[in-house]
Design a protein around this motif. Structure first.
Motif, mmCIF file in Angstrom:
data_model
loop_
_atom_site.group_PDB
_atom_site.id
_atom_site.type_symbol
_atom_site.label_atom_id
_atom_site.label_comp_id
_atom_site.label_asym_id
_atom_site.label_seq_id
_atom_site.Cartn_x
_atom_site.Cartn_y
_atom_site.Cartn_z
ATOM 1 N N ASN A 1 15.920 36.867 11.391
ATOM 2 C CA ASN A 1 16.760 36.982 10.194
ATOM 3 C C ASN A 1 16.294 38.148 9.336
ATOM 4 O OD1 ASN A 1 18.395 34.780 10.793
ATOM 5 N ND2 ASN A 1 16.963 33.329 9.873
ATOM 6 N N HIS A 2 16.773 39.320 9.684
ATOM 7 C CA HIS A 2 16.414 40.530 8.961
ATOM 8 C C HIS A 2 17.555 40.860 8.017
ATOM 9 C CE1 HIS A 2 14.290 44.288 8.302
ATOM 10 N NE2 HIS A 2 15.395 44.961 8.510
ATOM 11 N N ARG A 3 17.292 40.780 6.720
ATOM 12 C CA ARG A 3 18.378 40.793 5.741
ATOM 13 C C ARG A 3 18.518 42.095 4.974
ATOM 14 N NH1 ARG A 3 16.199 35.270 3.179
ATOM 15 N NH2 ARG A 3 14.290 36.413 3.677
ATOM 16 N N ASP B 1 10.979 39.590 2.253
ATOM 17 C CA ASP B 1 11.288 39.695 3.679
ATOM 18 C C ASP B 1 10.084 39.294 4.523
ATOM 19 O OD1 ASP B 1 13.879 40.849 3.197
ATOM 20 O OD2 ASP B 1 12.900 42.766 2.828
ATOM 21 N N THR C 1 13.897 33.610 14.520
ATOM 22 C CA THR C 1 15.343 33.770 14.514
ATOM 23 C C THR C 1 15.757 35.221 14.336
ATOM 24 O OG1 THR C 1 15.431 33.432 12.126
ATOM 25 C CG2 THR C 1 15.615 31.474 13.512
#
Length: 304
Positions: free
Chosen positions: A24-26, A74, A22
């Protein structure tokens, strides 16, 4: 390569195919404006073989970069979603500094030329000191190779910064300084996570840490990057050449077309000015793309 970053001495592997996910790098993003800056060692501090000179003007377009190194949390999100296994996990071992060892019975041997580095079975991003050691979520993910960093970037819709982008972000608009904050180290030892004491036997831990520190430790630079120097080496995209600066283009350089080792930047918790003063903005070293150690991580970037 230097005494702080042993090569795994493995056959080079190809870069993994992009891993679906997806993305999803936060991690908080830092916007770096387009600019021309003076890249390289203006103080003649570096090791000649590292190729930190000549100082040369470099133009970089605007880009974004992670405020911190990619953390254990992460990297876990990526590995959990994709089932990705790092080079260290596939090989079954990674390089652990002897004072960080938690499982003496899992030592497979010493690293050639750097006996303070041990090849430890079961050491990886989730178990940095050995199988019984559990990585803290807010610390940088280590024991990740350049190949592993590339795989994370493919999942996250990101990329590794170029070497020029990395140095530009570390300097934060302050020209020709040794460190992100100035030319001198503070006397209290609380600006960055490096070695204090007598290497490789005694680390006094005056900065509060023997190995990695949480990624949001000390004070960020003027752009908002946390610990671009010290703590862990960070992989960048470029192939390494000690002569590249003499031939580098002025506009958005991306390194040599090929090579055998990739550039790492920023130094680590093992650096000390008695032998390895590579915790500077201009400092550079290298390692093979499949090498992994307990003091190498990465942060990611993207075009703006």
């Amino acid at each position: 390569m230097d005494c702080c970053t042993p090569s795994a001495d493995r056959p080079l592997t190809s870069v993994p195919a992009p891993v679906p996910g997806t993305g999803n790098h936060r991690i908080e993003q830092i916007s770096v404006p387009s600019q021309t800056f003076a890249m390289g060692d203006a103080h003649d501090d570096g090791v000649r073989a590292d190729g930190e000179q000549p100082v040369h003007p470099v133009r970089v377009p605007a880009f974004s970069i992670d405020a911190t190194s990619v953390t254990v949390a992460d990297f876990r999100a990526f590995a959990t979603e994709t089932g990705y296994r790092t080079d260290a996990e596939q090989y079954g071992w990674s390089a652990v500094f002897h004072l960080a060892l938690t499982d003496p019975d899992h030592v497979a041997g010493q690293m050639q030329g750097t006996p303070w580095w041990l090849g430890v079975e079961g050491a990886n991003w989730a178990h940095p000191g050995g199988p019984s050691d559990v990585a803290a979520d807010d610390h940088p993910a280590v024991h990740v190779s350049w190949n592993d960093a590339q795989a994370y970037c493919a999942w996250a819709g990101r990329r590794l910064p170029s070497e020029a982008e990395w140095e530009c972000a570390a300097r934060a608009g302050l020209p020709s300084l040794r460190y992100p904050w100035g030319d001198e180290l503070p006397s209290d030892g609380h600006a960055l996570n490096i070695w204090q004491g007598s290497f490789p036997t005694t680390n006094l831990g005056s900065d509060g840490f023997i190995t990695t520190a949480p990624v949001r430790t000390f004070t960020p630079n003027a752009y908002g990057l946390w610990q671009p120097v010290g703590n862990v080496w960070e992989w960048v995209a470029d192939w390494f050449s000690p002569t590249y600066y003499a031939e580098s283009p002025a506009g958005d350089p991306r390194g040599p077309a090929d090579g055998t080792a990739k550039v790492i930047r920023g130094g680590s918790y093992l650096c000390h000015d008695s032998y390895c003063n590579r915790y500077r903005n201009a400092a550079r070293s290298s390692n093979t793309p499949d090498s992994s150690t307990g003091n190498m991580g990465f942060r990611t970037a993207a075009n703006r």
